[in-house]
Design a protein around this motif. Structure first.
Motif, PDB file in Angstrom:
ATOM      1  N   THR A 612       0.811  -1.221   0.000  1.00 41.16           N
ATOM      2  CA  THR A 612       0.000   0.000   0.000  1.00 41.16           C
ATOM      3  C   THR A 612       0.842   1.269   0.000  1.00 41.16           C
ATOM      4  O   THR A 612       0.318   2.359   0.278  1.00 41.16           O
ATOM      5  CB  THR A 612      -0.921   0.014   1.234  1.00 41.16           C
ATOM      6  OG1 THR A 612      -0.105   0.018   2.425  1.00 41.16           O
ATOM      7  CG2 THR A 612      -1.842  -1.197   1.254  1.00 41.16           C
ATOM      8  N   ASP A 650      -5.870   3.725   3.798  1.00 40.03           N
ATOM      9  CA  ASP A 650      -5.106   3.450   2.586  1.00 40.03           C
ATOM     10  C   ASP A 650      -5.629   2.157   1.966  1.00 40.03           C
ATOM     11  O   ASP A 650      -6.243   1.320   2.649  1.00 40.03           O
ATOM     12  CB  ASP A 650      -3.615   3.306   2.897  1.00 40.03           C
ATOM     13  CG  ASP A 650      -2.726   3.742   1.739  1.00 40.03           C
ATOM     14  OD1 ASP A 650      -3.241   3.931   0.620  1.00 40.03           O
ATOM     15  OD2 ASP A 650      -1.509   3.893   1.955  1.00 40.03           O
ATOM     16  N   SER A 651      -5.388   1.974   0.653  1.00 39.44           N
ATOM     17  CA  SER A 651      -5.779   0.733  -0.017  1.00 39.44           C
ATOM     18  C   SER A 651      -4.987   0.582  -1.299  1.00 39.44           C
ATOM     19  O   SER A 651      -4.389   1.540  -1.794  1.00 39.44           O
ATOM     20  CB  SER A 651      -7.289   0.725  -0.321  1.00 39.44           C
ATOM     21  OG  SER A 651      -7.613   1.755  -1.248  1.00 39.44           O
ATOM     22  N   VAL A 652      -4.972  -0.636  -1.824  1.00 41.34           N
ATOM     23  CA  VAL A 652      -4.288  -0.912  -3.080  1.00 41.34           C
ATOM     24  C   VAL A 652      -5.012  -2.064  -3.765  1.00 41.34           C
ATOM     25  O   VAL A 652      -5.537  -2.971  -3.092  1.00 41.34           O
ATOM     26  CB  VAL A 652      -2.799  -1.266  -2.842  1.00 41.34           C
ATOM     27  CG1 VAL A 652      -2.660  -2.586  -2.109  1.00 41.34           C
ATOM     28  CG2 VAL A 652      -2.027  -1.322  -4.158  1.00 41.34           C
TER      29      VAL A 652
END
Length: 791
Positions: A612, A650-652
């Motif tokens: 991330t 957060d992210s991915v």
């Protein structure tokens, strides 16, 4: 049963070796206490009644004023290589490992470095020239006699080191014998029948090759003067002459060669085979004499396996001239298999070789393991009970094969599922599995699908046997079982929970935390000191959970002890490989080492890593403030997400399945898998692992519920609405708020952007109570209400 050989061991679990002796493997003969004397064969003799070689065909040639007179070779001295005799014996030199050179000579005048004899091949310089020689009067202190050897382009070995014999006089005949003994690694110089000097020598005469200059009375290459004296008799023997022979020749004098009769001859090695039982081993003894009977008076056994041999023949054993008789030895392997080695020292009436040594080698019925490499087992449903399988092992050798142990081990590359396999036989209590020569057996093992996800699941079966081949004594066989079916992970199901109230117990599953180093449980927290690498941390056995999940959620309430420790892991679960790229893992790093030190999460499978850390990232976490982190690996939404205190941070994008990591072996709280990152410092108040993926609502509800009670994942977070926002007296005033839960704690957060919210100190309030004001600071300010008290 196999023979125990202390000279060689094999890696195996010691507990499985109880009552089972390991096979010996022949590595080479043991060193002998005394070197076996090589045969002493007279190959050249010049008595100088003429120039003929009376034994061989190497007749001498005179050079300069050298002459034959009165039964002697007379050399009057002179410059280098002017007056001497040449002997065509290069072929003898080239074909001899050991050599003995014998002479009766008289010096008329001693001259430094003059040679009685020197054999060699001159080259362009001294370093490249090879030779052997005898110098009766050297030019060093006290002028001792010397003999030496120099290999072409090699160093010189001579007898001039240490204590030397006295200088030789003139006008008196001297008997000299130079022995170059390859077997004993020694050069010996005898004078008048007595050992006068010796030196360690690591070479062979044949290194000199077919020498071109073989001189009596002159030097090869060097500018040394010719001998001023005479030679009465000269002899060259193949082999190393014994001291007894030297003494006898000296006593007999130059005109007589004492007969070597009787003369013993034995082979250097006697080899035999046994199918497993006792046998006789015959050592042929030949009497090469022509007149006298040879008497074998003793036979002494030595070496690592001497106890397995005995002497059967009645001694003394008499061997007629020209005949051969067998010295019969008994051999009994006593139920062992392998290669047996020993020596027998034979004592006889041979006047010059009273002792001969023969190497003994007996091979006893060796086994040879062969494993039929299987294809994949299965298919089997992931919901099926434990399965039983077997693997065929054959013995293609002539001796009995013992399977000493068998275990499943982790492979070198992930994913691994070796924990799902188990060998059925208990080798500790049941002993070795025996396979007869030419036979085969089945090694039974089990596989537990146990809810692991579909696909090929592999374990490495390591088999330990007494096969003497070092490469086959321990072999690794990959075993693969195909698993079918998938499971539903919606809604998420709690698999593990560690509250750290008094210890590291798992109140939901059976994965109790094991504390390592200085890690401790105190005050309702797991306390981690943050020193060392994989030194002070907790280990949780959750590999099966990883292996059986498509999606997973890991949450923790934690407090960092500092704001400087980068790349330390709050948790990391995986299997180490030979490199970081070969390792597999998931992790949460509260403070990464990238710009801004943002918290991050990673997933590394055999196909690569996703994390991330791409911008934008959340701000760094501060020290000494408890945070709630939720990391979600969602294989349905194809996302890795980080929630902090109930809010998405957060992210991915991620395409994968958690079970791609396999049954992970290293599952740490506060430690890193494979990498050299320092252990994490801080406290963990509670940690949970869920099968399945949290939604944002789940993360918010869990954060709101806190550590004391489990969240209701079906609950809908309350809808809070802010009716008005005004500025009064330099403060932001929030009014008309609805949806707050009466009595529940809240606090305010502010920021200048939508991604930099921080808690307002002292802003904690309860639902139904007054909402604190927020000072205006800067051109703009965002304000939000957050569940829970201000940290």
């Amino acid at each position: 049963m196999t023979r125990n050989n202390p000279g060689r061991t094999r890696a195996a679990r010691s507990t499985a070796l109880s009552g089972v002796l390991k096979k010996a493997v022949l590595l080479g003969f043991l060193g002998l206490g005394a070197a076996d004397l090589q045969a002493q064969q007279l190959v050249h003799r010049w008595s100088f009644t003429n120039l003929n070689d009376s034994v061989g065909t190497a007749n001498a040639t005179l050079n300069g004023t050298a002459s034959v007179s009165g039964g002697q070779l007379v050399i009057p001295g002179g410059a280098a290589r002017t007056n001497f005799a040449a002997l065509p014996i290069g072929a003898t030199i080239a074909s001899s490992d050991s050599l003995t050179v014998e002479a009766w000579f008289t010096s008329t005048t001693n001259q430094n470095w003059a040679k009685v004899w020197m054999f060699g091949t001159p080259q362009a310089n001294e370093a490249a020239t090879g030779y052997i020689d005898f110098t009766p009067f050297t030019g060093i202190t006290n002028n001792p006699p010397s003999t030496g050897f120099k290999a072409p382009a090699g160093a010189q070995t001579n007898t001039r080191g240490g204590t030397n014999p006295a200088a030789l006089g003139t006008g008196t005949q001297i008997h000299s014998v130079a022995v170059f003994d390859d077997a004993a690694n020694e050069i010996r110089l005898y004078l008048n029948g007595t050992l006068a000097d010796s030196e360690v020598w690591n070479g062979t005469i044949s290194q000199l090759g077919n020498t071109t200059q073989n001189y009596l009375g002159a030097a090869v290459f060097y500018g040394d003067p010719c001998l001023n004296g005479s030679i009465n008799e000269f002899r060259v023997w193949k082999g190393a002459m014994s001291a007894a022979r030297v003494s006898a020749n000296s006593t007999a004098g130059p005109d007589t060669v004492p007969p070597h009769d009787p003369r013993i001859s034995v082979p250097g090695t006697v080899a035999a085979t046994s199918s497993g039982g006792a046998i006789s081993v015959n050592v042929p003894v030949t009497n090469e004499g022509s007149a006298n009977s040879l008497s074998i008076t003793g036979a002494t056994l030595a070496g690592q396996d001497a106890a397995s041999f005995g002497v059967t023949s009645t001694l003394p054993l008499n061997v007629a001239p020209g005949a051969t008789s067998n010295l019969v030895l008994s051999f009994n392997p006593d139920g062992f298999t392998g290669n047996f080695t020993a020596t027998v020292e034979i004592a006889s009436s041979d006047p010059f070789n009273a002792s001969k040594i023969v190497n003994l080698q007996v091979q006893v019925a060796l086994p040879d393991i062969a494993v039929t490499t299987p294809g994949a087992y299965g298919p089997v449903a992931r919901t099926a009970p434990q399965q039983s399988y077997s693997l065929q092992i054959s013995n293609t050798g002539q001796g009995e094969l013992a399977i000493i142990d068998a275990i499943f081990i982790a492979g070198n590359t992930a994913p691994t599922h070796f924990q799902q396999f188990d060998v059925t036989r208990d080798f500790v209590s049941e002993g070795a599995l025996i396979v007869a020569p030419g036979g085969n057996t089945n090694l039974a093992f089990t596989f537990n699908p146990g809810g692991v996800h579909s696909g090929a699941k592999t374990g490495i079966l390591r088999i330990f046997s007494d096969d003497p081949d070092q490469n086959e004594a321990q072999i690794d066989i990959p075993i693969t079982v195909n698993v079918t079916g998938a499971q539903s992970e919606s809604p998420p199901v709690l698999a593990h929970r560690w509250s750290f109230t008094t210890d590291g117990s798992d109140s939901v599953g059976s994965a109790a935390a094991v504390l390592n180093g200085t890690a401790s449980v105190s005050g309702g927290n797991l306390v981690l000191a943050g020193t060392g690498v994989r030194t002070n941390h907790a280990t949780i056995p959750i590999g099966y959970t990883i292996a059986s999940a498509s999606s997973i959620t890991v949450e923790a309430w934690f407090t960092p002890a500092n704001a400087t420790q980068t790349w330390s892991k709050l948790w990391m679960f995986g299997t180490p490989g030979s490199s970081g790229e070969q390792s597999t893992y998931i992790d949460f790093t509260p403070r990464s080492g990238i710009t801004g030190d943002a918290p991050s999460s990673s997933f590394r499978s055999p196909s690569g890593e996703i994390n991330t850390r791409a911008e934008p990232n959340p701000p760094a976490l501060v020290a000494n403030v408890q945070r709630h982190a939720v990391v979600v690996y969602d294989s349905v939404a194809d996302l890795i997400s980080i929630y902090l205190d109930g809010q998405l941070a957060d992210s991915v994008a991620w395409v994968g399945e958690i079970y791609e990591l396999g049954n992970t072996t290293d599952n740490f709280i506060g430690g890193a898998v494979f990498f050299g990152d320092q252990d994490w410092a801080g406290t963990v108040n509670e940690m949970r692992i869920w099968r399945g993926a949290f939604t944002s609502a789940n993360a918010a509800v869990s954060s709101s519920s806190g550590t004391e009670q489990l969240p209701d994942l079906n609950a809908v977070p309350s809808s809070v609405k802010i009716g008005s926002v005004t500025i009064s007296g330099g403060n932001i005033v929030i009014g008309g708020v609805t949806g707050l839960v009466s009595g529940q704690s809240y606090h305010l957060q502010t920021g200048t952007l939508l991604n930099d919210f921080v808690a307002v100190p002292g802003s904690t309030f309860t639902g139904g109570g007054a909402i604190p004001v927020v000072p205006v600071n800067g051109p703009r300010r965002f304000v939000r209400i957050v569940d829970g008290a201000a940290p």
